[in-house]
Motif scaffolding. Structure first.
Motif, PDB file in Angstrom:
ATOM      1  N   ARG A 272       0.841  -1.207   0.000  1.00  0.00           N
ATOM      2  CA  ARG A 272       0.000   0.000   0.000  1.00  0.00           C
ATOM      3  C   ARG A 272       0.879   1.261   0.000  1.00  0.00           C
ATOM      4  NH1 ARG A 272      -3.178   0.781   5.210  1.00  0.00           N
ATOM      5  NH2 ARG A 272      -2.036  -1.116   5.370  1.00  0.00           N
ATOM      6  N   GLU A 273       1.903   1.266   0.861  1.00  0.00           N
ATOM      7  CA  GLU A 273       2.815   2.407   0.918  1.00  0.00           C
ATOM      8  C   GLU A 273       3.594   2.545  -0.391  1.00  0.00           C
ATOM      9  OE1 GLU A 273       2.967   4.721   3.332  1.00  0.00           O
ATOM     10  OE2 GLU A 273       1.273   3.656   4.185  1.00  0.00           O
ATOM     11  N   TYR A 274       3.912   1.410  -1.011  1.00  0.00           N
ATOM     12  CA  TYR A 274       4.611   1.398  -2.296  1.00  0.00           C
ATOM     13  C   TYR A 274       3.784   2.143  -3.344  1.00  0.00           C
ATOM     14  CZ  TYR A 274       6.582  -0.584  -6.615  1.00  0.00           C
ATOM     15  OH  TYR A 274       7.143  -0.742  -7.848  1.00  0.00           O
ATOM     16  N   ARG A 275       2.488   1.839  -3.386  1.00  0.00           N
ATOM     17  CA  ARG A 275       1.613   2.501  -4.368  1.00  0.00           C
ATOM     18  C   ARG A 275       1.524   4.000  -4.105  1.00  0.00           C
ATOM     19  NH1 ARG A 275      -1.901  -1.948  -3.074  1.00  0.00           N
ATOM     20  NH2 ARG A 275      -1.339  -3.657  -4.432  1.00  0.00           N
ATOM     21  N   ARG A 276       1.354   4.376  -2.832  1.00  0.00           N
ATOM     22  CA  ARG A 276       1.279   5.806  -2.484  1.00  0.00           C
ATOM     23  C   ARG A 276       2.574   6.527  -2.851  1.00  0.00           C
ATOM     24  NH1 ARG A 276       0.115   6.651   3.560  1.00  0.00           N
ATOM     25  NH2 ARG A 276       0.453   8.809   2.943  1.00  0.00           N
ATOM     26  N   ALA A 277       3.698   5.919  -2.493  1.00  0.00           N
ATOM     27  CA  ALA A 277       4.997   6.536  -2.767  1.00  0.00           C
ATOM     28  C   ALA A 277       5.259   6.625  -4.261  1.00  0.00           C
ATOM     29  CB  ALA A 277       6.108   5.741  -2.080  1.00  0.00           C
ATOM     30  N   LYS A 278       4.872   5.594  -5.006  1.00  0.00           N
ATOM     31  CA  LYS A 278       5.092   5.593  -6.461  1.00  0.00           C
ATOM     32  C   LYS A 278       4.303   6.719  -7.127  1.00  0.00           C
ATOM     33  CE  LYS A 278       5.534   2.480 -10.318  1.00  0.00           C
ATOM     34  NZ  LYS A 278       5.436   1.117 -10.787  1.00  0.00           N
TER      35      LYS A 278
ATOM     36  N   PHE B  10       8.616  15.435   5.246  1.00  0.00           N
ATOM     37  CA  PHE B  10       7.703  15.937   6.269  1.00  0.00           C
ATOM     38  C   PHE B  10       6.432  15.094   6.415  1.00  0.00           C
ATOM     39  CE2 PHE B  10      10.377  19.445   4.987  1.00  0.00           C
ATOM     40  CZ  PHE B  10      10.806  19.912   6.216  1.00  0.00           C
ATOM     41  N   LEU B  11       6.375  13.943   5.759  1.00  0.00           N
ATOM     42  CA  LEU B  11       5.219  13.054   5.890  1.00  0.00           C
ATOM     43  C   LEU B  11       5.528  11.973   6.911  1.00  0.00           C
ATOM     44  CD1 LEU B  11       4.148  12.558   2.164  1.00  0.00           C
ATOM     45  CD2 LEU B  11       3.131  14.061   3.863  1.00  0.00           C
ATOM     46  N   TYR B  12       4.766  11.955   7.976  1.00  0.00           N
ATOM     47  CA  TYR B  12       4.986  10.973   9.032  1.00  0.00           C
ATOM     48  C   TYR B  12       4.727   9.562   8.495  1.00  0.00           C
ATOM     49  CZ  TYR B  12       4.412   8.375  13.325  1.00  0.00           C
ATOM     50  OH  TYR B  12       4.537   7.443  14.306  1.00  0.00           O
ATOM     51  N   GLY B  13       5.666   8.667   8.757  1.00  0.00           N
ATOM     52  CA  GLY B  13       5.500   7.277   8.361  1.00  0.00           C
ATOM     53  C   GLY B  13       5.771   6.996   6.893  1.00  0.00           C
TER      54      GLY B  13
ATOM     55  N   VAL C 212       9.734   3.532   2.718  1.00  0.00           N
ATOM     56  CA  VAL C 212       9.241   3.027   1.434  1.00  0.00           C
ATOM     57  C   VAL C 212       9.665   3.934   0.272  1.00  0.00           C
ATOM     58  CG1 VAL C 212       7.176   2.457   0.107  1.00  0.00           C
ATOM     59  CG2 VAL C 212       7.376   1.704   2.480  1.00  0.00           C
ATOM     60  N   PRO C 213       9.478   5.256   0.354  1.00  0.00           N
ATOM     61  CA  PRO C 213       9.893   6.088  -0.782  1.00  0.00           C
ATOM     62  C   PRO C 213      11.395   6.038  -1.051  1.00  0.00           C
ATOM     63  CG  PRO C 213       8.384   7.294   0.617  1.00  0.00           C
ATOM     64  CD  PRO C 213       8.735   6.034   1.340  1.00  0.00           C
TER      65      PRO C 213
END
Length: 161
Positions: free
Chosen positions: A53-59, A75-78, A82-83
């Protein structure tokens, strides 16, 4: 970082050494994840539901903002591991990553140290000259942050385990 800024205000820490130390620690941490991403990033990130899920958001973030995403991610918590791995996995240039990451680290460290420093000014005004209360205030702040931010996450992990 906020507590370090607070200690800088109290003249217990050197601001320049604190700034360089904070940047160096974060830089080494992120560089490790960047190179892990270059090595086997996609496999690692797609291994479980959360990182997928984090992979998709970061991509999406990387595709939309490119180099500026390094500044946004800071500045994004958490959203740091992944990015950084994704940048390595997608072939983001090492030199480009290092250059822009160092610039964003500088701004990040200055902002957070400044917030802590100015909180120190507010605490000094609030507590007056009673310096023996500074450490109690910092301990109380850490306790409150633990209870509010970390304890619920630990309880969730323990319930799931």
């Amino acid at each position: 970082m906020l507590v370090v800024g607070f200690f800088i205000k109290m003249k217990l820490l050197n601001p320049y050494i604190s700034l360089v130390s904070a940047m160096a620690g974060a830089f080494l941490h992120e560089l490790l994840y960047f190179f892990a991403g270059k090595w086997k990033g996609r496999q690692i990130l797609l291994r479980n539901r959360h990182t997928r899920r984090e992979y998709r958001r970061a991509k999406k973030l990387l595709q939309k903002y490119g180099v500026l995403s390094i500044f946004i991610i800071r500045f994004l918590y958490g959203m740091r591991i992944v990015p950084m791995m994704l940048m390595g996995a997608t072939g983001f240039g090492t030199g480009k990553f290092i250059f822009f990451n160092l610039i964003s680290l500088f701004f990040w460290a200055v902002i957070y140290l400044s917030i802590g420093y100015f909180f120190g000014k507010a605490a000094e005004h609030f507590f007056g000259q009673a310096k023996e209360y500074y450490f109690a205030a910092v301990a109380f702040l850490i306790l409150v942050l633990f209870v509010v931010l970390i304890y619920p996450k630990l309880m969730d992990k323990w319930k799931k385990a």
